[in-house]
Design an enzyme around this catalytic site. Structure first.
Site, mmCIF file in Angstrom:
data_model
loop_
_atom_site.group_PDB
_atom_site.id
_atom_site.type_symbol
_atom_site.label_atom_id
_atom_site.label_comp_id
_atom_site.label_asym_id
_atom_site.label_seq_id
_atom_site.Cartn_x
_atom_site.Cartn_y
_atom_site.Cartn_z
ATOM 1 N N LEU A 49 -23.003 42.643 88.353
ATOM 2 C CA LEU A 49 -22.505 42.496 87.311
ATOM 3 C C LEU A 49 -21.926 40.840 87.373
ATOM 4 O O LEU A 49 -20.919 40.600 87.966
ATOM 5 C CB LEU A 49 -21.418 43.327 86.958
ATOM 6 C CG LEU A 49 -20.593 43.601 85.445
ATOM 7 C CD1 LEU A 49 -21.836 43.871 84.709
ATOM 8 C CD2 LEU A 49 -19.761 44.603 85.556
ATOM 9 N N ASP A 50 -22.454 40.224 86.345
ATOM 10 C CA ASP A 50 -22.093 38.836 86.153
ATOM 11 C C ASP A 50 -20.650 38.590 86.285
ATOM 12 O O ASP A 50 -19.759 39.392 85.404
ATOM 13 C CB ASP A 50 -22.813 38.366 84.907
ATOM 14 C CG ASP A 50 -24.051 38.343 84.941
ATOM 15 O OD1 ASP A 50 -24.855 38.175 86.179
ATOM 16 O OD2 ASP A 50 -24.755 38.333 84.128
ATOM 17 N N ARG A 51 -20.197 37.418 86.590
ATOM 18 C CA ARG A 51 -18.842 37.212 86.525
ATOM 19 C C ARG A 51 -18.372 36.903 85.251
ATOM 20 O O ARG A 51 -16.796 37.378 85.086
ATOM 21 C CB ARG A 51 -18.911 35.424 87.315
ATOM 22 C CG ARG A 51 -17.279 35.023 87.482
ATOM 23 C CD ARG A 51 -17.338 33.725 88.202
ATOM 24 N NE ARG A 51 -16.003 33.298 88.084
ATOM 25 C CZ ARG A 51 -15.604 31.931 87.679
ATOM 26 N NH1 ARG A 51 -16.640 31.160 87.498
ATOM 27 N NH2 ARG A 51 -14.234 31.456 87.975
ATOM 28 N N ARG A 95 -28.853 38.673 83.541
ATOM 29 C CA ARG A 95 -28.293 38.406 82.180
ATOM 30 C C ARG A 95 -28.999 38.998 81.247
ATOM 31 O O ARG A 95 -29.265 38.430 80.168
ATOM 32 C CB ARG A 95 -28.100 36.772 82.185
ATOM 33 C CG ARG A 95 -27.167 36.356 83.291
ATOM 34 C CD ARG A 95 -26.741 34.850 83.168
ATOM 35 N NE ARG A 95 -25.938 34.601 82.156
ATOM 36 C CZ ARG A 95 -24.505 35.004 82.028
ATOM 37 N NH1 ARG A 95 -24.043 35.491 83.009
ATOM 38 N NH2 ARG A 95 -24.013 34.355 81.029
ATOM 39 N N SER A 125 -18.925 39.197 82.927
ATOM 40 C CA SER A 125 -19.061 40.352 82.337
ATOM 41 C C SER A 125 -18.072 41.150 82.835
ATOM 42 O O SER A 125 -17.583 41.068 84.166
ATOM 43 C CB SER A 125 -20.613 41.084 82.658
ATOM 44 O OG SER A 125 -21.582 40.263 81.884
#
Length: 180
Positions: A44-46, A143, A48
């Site tokens: 999970l992206d930073r 993403r 998000s």
């Protein structure tokens, strides 16, 4: 018996236990979880927030993270602007990204969800409306949700992964975890 941990990842936290990226220390999973032998099942992206699953079982980790199993991932997405029916239809049919077309998504407009405040807050602009969507995909490219909403003309402002399969972050505060 395999361990499965549900973690509500706050904004700004890396989906890994160590940070080797910069000279400036960034928050990682080790700032929140002190359990040996578990690893994230996916990323999970930073920038998000929301549900991150962790496990000590490699087969379970692969089943959760690998797109071939088509496990649904549901996101609450705050976007810039008000999407028309055409933009929603594009998302439902799949959109063309630079790495190929996406699979069709389930998408619907939703009322503003009762979420925890984000730190830092989303920048509010009185002249540009925003809208919340509930979007479910069955793949997980880098993403992807952000790129999908941008491709239909509505950049993502806030992205919260709400559920993976039957696991949800609905009653789990940010920065907290529990065993499934």
């Amino acid at each position: 018996m395999a361990q499965l941990i549900l973690f509500n990842k706050p904004y700004g936290v890396l989906s890994q236990f160590t940070d080797r990226g910069t000279d400036t220390a960034r928050a990682t999973l080790s700032d929140f979880i002190d359990l040996p032998g578990i690893y994230p099942a996916g990323r999970l992206d930073r920038d998000s927030e929301g549900l991150l699953l962790l496990t000590d079982d490699g087969k379970l980790q692969a089943r959760i993270a690998d797109p071939k199993f088509k496990l649904p991932k549901t996101y609450l997405v705050q976007i810039e602007g008000e999407p028309d029916d055409g933009a929603l239809k594009q998302l439902r049919n799949g959109v063309q990204l630079n790495d190929g077309p996406t699979r069709p998504a389930l998408v619907e407009r939703i009322d503003d969800p009762a979420l925890w405040p984000r730190d830092p807050p989303i920048r509010f602009r009185a002249s540009i409306p925003d809208r919340w969507l509930k979007l479910t995909i069955r793949e997980g490219r880098n993403r992807q949700v952000r790129r999908m909403t941008a491709a239909v003309g509505h950049p993502t402002l806030r992205l919260v992964r709400w559920a993976i399969g039957d696991w949800s972050v609905a009653d789990l505060p940010p920065g907290q975890w529990r065993a499934a």
